[in-house]
Design a protein around this motif. Structure first.
Motif, mmCIF file in Angstrom:
data_model
loop_
_atom_site.group_PDB
_atom_site.id
_atom_site.type_symbol
_atom_site.label_atom_id
_atom_site.label_comp_id
_atom_site.label_asym_id
_atom_site.label_seq_id
_atom_site.Cartn_x
_atom_site.Cartn_y
_atom_site.Cartn_z
ATOM 1 N N ILE A 293 0.842 -1.207 0.000
ATOM 2 C CA ILE A 293 0.000 0.000 0.000
ATOM 3 C C ILE A 293 0.873 1.251 0.000
ATOM 4 C CG2 ILE A 293 -1.732 1.299 1.295
ATOM 5 C CD1 ILE A 293 -2.698 -1.386 2.452
ATOM 6 N N ALA A 294 1.910 1.233 0.850
ATOM 7 C CA ALA A 294 2.790 2.402 0.956
ATOM 8 C C ALA A 294 3.545 2.651 -0.343
ATOM 9 C CB ALA A 294 3.777 2.206 2.104
ATOM 10 N N ALA A 295 3.916 1.581 -1.045
ATOM 11 C CA ALA A 295 4.619 1.755 -2.320
ATOM 12 C C ALA A 295 3.734 2.471 -3.333
ATOM 13 C CB ALA A 295 5.066 0.404 -2.860
ATOM 14 N N GLY A 296 2.435 2.116 -3.352
ATOM 15 C CA GLY A 296 1.514 2.807 -4.240
ATOM 16 C C GLY A 296 1.328 4.264 -3.850
ATOM 17 N N LEU A 297 1.195 4.527 -2.546
ATOM 18 C CA LEU A 297 1.056 5.911 -2.072
ATOM 19 C C LEU A 297 2.333 6.714 -2.313
ATOM 20 C CD1 LEU A 297 -0.814 5.340 1.325
ATOM 21 C CD2 LEU A 297 -1.783 6.147 -0.837
ATOM 22 N N ALA A 298 3.491 6.053 -2.158
ATOM 23 C CA ALA A 298 4.762 6.740 -2.397
ATOM 24 C C ALA A 298 4.893 7.154 -3.858
ATOM 25 C CB ALA A 298 5.925 5.845 -1.997
ATOM 26 N N PHE A 299 4.364 6.324 -4.756
ATOM 27 C CA PHE A 299 4.385 6.674 -6.178
ATOM 28 C C PHE A 299 3.509 7.895 -6.450
ATOM 29 C CE2 PHE A 299 2.309 6.322 -10.344
ATOM 30 C CZ PHE A 299 3.420 6.409 -11.168
ATOM 31 N N LEU A 300 2.341 7.956 -5.776
ATOM 32 C CA LEU A 300 1.403 9.049 -6.026
ATOM 33 C C LEU A 300 1.844 10.362 -5.385
ATOM 34 C CD1 LEU A 300 -2.002 7.184 -5.516
ATOM 35 C CD2 LEU A 300 -0.992 7.927 -7.684
ATOM 36 N N PHE A 301 2.379 10.289 -4.151
ATOM 37 C CA PHE A 301 2.622 11.512 -3.385
ATOM 38 C C PHE A 301 4.098 11.865 -3.229
ATOM 39 C CE2 PHE A 301 -1.490 9.872 -1.884
ATOM 40 C CZ PHE A 301 -2.286 10.967 -2.136
ATOM 41 N N LEU A 302 4.979 10.879 -3.372
ATOM 42 C CA LEU A 302 6.406 11.158 -3.221
ATOM 43 C C LEU A 302 7.172 11.028 -4.531
ATOM 44 C CD1 LEU A 302 7.108 9.206 0.119
ATOM 45 C CD2 LEU A 302 6.558 11.630 -0.169
ATOM 46 N N ARG A 303 6.470 10.584 -5.576
ATOM 47 C CA ARG A 303 7.084 10.372 -6.890
ATOM 48 C C ARG A 303 8.226 9.350 -6.829
ATOM 49 N NH1 ARG A 303 2.895 12.048 -8.137
ATOM 50 N NH2 ARG A 303 2.412 13.986 -9.222
ATOM 51 N N GLU A 304 8.109 8.387 -5.909
ATOM 52 C CA GLU A 304 9.089 7.305 -5.849
ATOM 53 C C GLU A 304 8.691 6.218 -6.837
ATOM 54 O OE1 GLU A 304 10.351 7.645 -1.104
ATOM 55 O OE2 GLU A 304 9.612 5.752 -1.939
ATOM 56 N N ARG A 305 9.666 5.725 -7.561
ATOM 57 C CA ARG A 305 9.412 4.683 -8.555
ATOM 58 C C ARG A 305 10.265 3.463 -8.244
ATOM 59 N NH1 ARG A 305 6.858 6.446 -13.278
ATOM 60 N NH2 ARG A 305 6.501 8.706 -13.358
ATOM 61 N N LEU A 306 9.598 2.304 -8.086
ATOM 62 C CA LEU A 306 10.320 1.054 -7.904
ATOM 63 C C LEU A 306 10.558 0.416 -9.258
ATOM 64 C CD1 LEU A 306 8.767 -0.818 -4.821
ATOM 65 C CD2 LEU A 306 11.126 -0.060 -5.099
ATOM 66 N N SER A 307 11.709 -0.184 -9.424
ATOM 67 C CA SER A 307 11.989 -0.934 -10.642
ATOM 68 C C SER A 307 11.186 -2.230 -10.636
ATOM 69 C CB SER A 307 13.485 -1.245 -10.719
ATOM 70 O OG SER A 307 13.859 -2.109 -9.654
ATOM 71 N N SER A 308 11.167 -2.917 -11.761
ATOM 72 C CA SER A 308 10.478 -4.213 -11.817
ATOM 73 C C SER A 308 11.067 -5.172 -10.800
ATOM 74 C CB SER A 308 10.574 -4.795 -13.225
ATOM 75 O OG SER A 308 11.931 -4.918 -13.628
ATOM 76 N N LYS A 309 12.375 -5.097 -10.599
ATOM 77 C CA LYS A 309 13.037 -5.936 -9.591
ATOM 78 C C LYS A 309 12.524 -5.599 -8.197
ATOM 79 C CE LYS A 309 17.121 -4.869 -8.219
ATOM 80 N NZ LYS A 309 18.570 -4.564 -8.156
#
Length: 292
Positions: free
Chosen positions: A93-109
Motif C-alpha cells: 500500500i505504501a509503495a503505491g502511495l509513495a508513487f502518487l505523493f512522493l514520486r518514488e518509482r520502484l523498478s520491476s526488480k
C-alpha cells in the motif's frame, strides 16, 4: 525491525494486565513523552511551519491512531496468522502511495521483491490462518484499517525527514495519535482494571522505550537516507524476527514451512534493496583523467 518484532511478546504479556486500548494509550504516551524529553534536553527546536505540523498530525492519526486502534481490535476477530498477512500488505500500500505523493518509482526488480516478501509472510502464516473460525468481515476491516493507517503515516514521516528533528517529530506524532485512542478508551474501557504488577510495568517500559520510542526515532532517521519503498520492504522481516524470538525464548517450533517462508521473505528484501550494476550511475567520461 528487530525492535518492532520484540513488541509482540511484550504486548502478549501486558494484555493480561490492562484493557486493550488503555494499554495502547499508555504505550504511545510514555514513548512520545520520552522522545520529547530527549529532544528538549538536546535543545532541538519545535516546528513552526504549518505544513510540518500538518504532516506530524497526519503521521500521528495514521501511524499511531489508526494503526494501534486497528491492530488491537483485530485480535478479537481474526487469527494471528491472518492478521500478520493482512498487516504486511502495508509495504505494498505504501509503495503505491509513495508513487502518487512522493514520486518514488520502484523498478520491476523492486516490485518482484515486494511481492516475494509478501509471499514469504503468507507461507509463514499459512498454518495459523487455517486455525479456528475467522470473522472476516470485521477482523479483515480492522487489520486493513491499521495497514492503511501505517502506510499513510509512513508517507507523512517521509515528508518530515530532514525538516524537523526526529525525536521531536516522532514524540509529537505519538502523543497526537494517542488523543483519539484515549478518548475511546475512556468511553469503552475501565481503567481501574489495570494491574500495576512488576511484570506489567516491565512489559510497558520495554514496549514504550526501545520498542516504540527508539524504533520510531531510527525509522525517521532511516527515511531521511533512503526511499520509503525500499526501506519499507524490511517490514517483512518483523514476523521473521518475531518467530526467532519466539523460538529462542518461548519454545515455539520452527517448521520447514516457516523456514521456507523466511527464506523467501528475506530474498524479497534483498532483491528490493540490493543494487545491481545497472543501478550504478556511470562516471562522466574524462572524470578519472581530470582527477589524474
Amino acid at each position: 525491525m528487530l525492535l518492532w518484532a520484540s513488541c509482540y511478546p511484550l504486548i502478549t504479556v501486558g494484555l493480561d494486565s490492562a484493557p486493550h486500548l488503555t494499554f495502547a494509550v499508555l504505550r504511545a504516551v510514555l514513548a512520545g513523552t520520552t522522545l520529547l524529553a530527549v529532544g528538549i534536553i538536546l535543545r532541538k527546536p519545535f516546528p513552526r511551519d504549518g505544513s510540518i505540523w500538518g504532516w506530524i498530525i497526519l503521521a500521528g492519526l495514521g501511524m499511531t491512531g489508526l494503526g494501534y486502534y486497528g491492530m488491537f481490535h483485530a485480535a478479537e476477530f481474526v487469527s494471528p496468522g491472518l492478521a500478520t498477512v493482512i498487516a504486511n500488505s502495508q509495504p505494498l500500500i505504501a509503495a503505491g502511495l509513495a508513487f502518487l505523493f512522493l514520486r518514488e518509482r520502484l523498478s520491476s526488480k523492486g516490485w518482484i521483491g515486494l511481492w516475494l516478501g509478501f509471499a514469504g509472510i503468507l507461507i509463514i502464516a499459512g498454518p495459523r490462518i487455517l486455525q479456528g473460525p475467522l470473522a472476516l468481515s470485521t477482523g479483515f476491516a480492522y487489520v486493513l484499517l491499521a495497514a492503511f493507517g501505517v502506510a499513510v503515516g509512513n508517507i507523512a514521516i517521509k515528508k518530515l525527514s530532514g525538516r524537523v528533528d526526529a525525536a521531536i517529530a516522532m514524540g509529537l506524532q505519538l502523543l497526537i495519535g494517542a488523543i483519539p485512542l484515549a478518548f475511546l478508551a475512556l468511553l469503552t474501557e475501565d481503567q481501574g482494571q489495570i494491574d500495576w504488577s512488576p511484570v506489567f510495568i516491565a512489559s510497558l517500559l520495554g514496549l514504550a522505550i526501545p520498542g516504540t520510542a527508539l524504533a520510531f526515532w531510527l525509522w525517521q532517521y532511516t527515511l531521511g537516507k533512503i526511499e520509503l519503498s525500499k526501506a519499507n520492504v524490511f517490514s517483512f522481516l518483523v514476523p521473521v524476527f518475531g518467530l526467532t524470538i519466539g523460538a529462542a525464548f518461548f519454545g515455539e517450533r520452527l517448521t520447514p514451512l516457516i523456514i521456507t517462508g523466511t527464506a523467501i521473505a528475506t530474498a524479497g528484501v534483498w532483491l528490493t534493496t540490493v543494487k545491481s550494476s545497472s543501478d550504478v550511475q556511470p562516471k562522466a567520461k574524462g572524470a578519472e583523467d581530470g582527477r589524474a
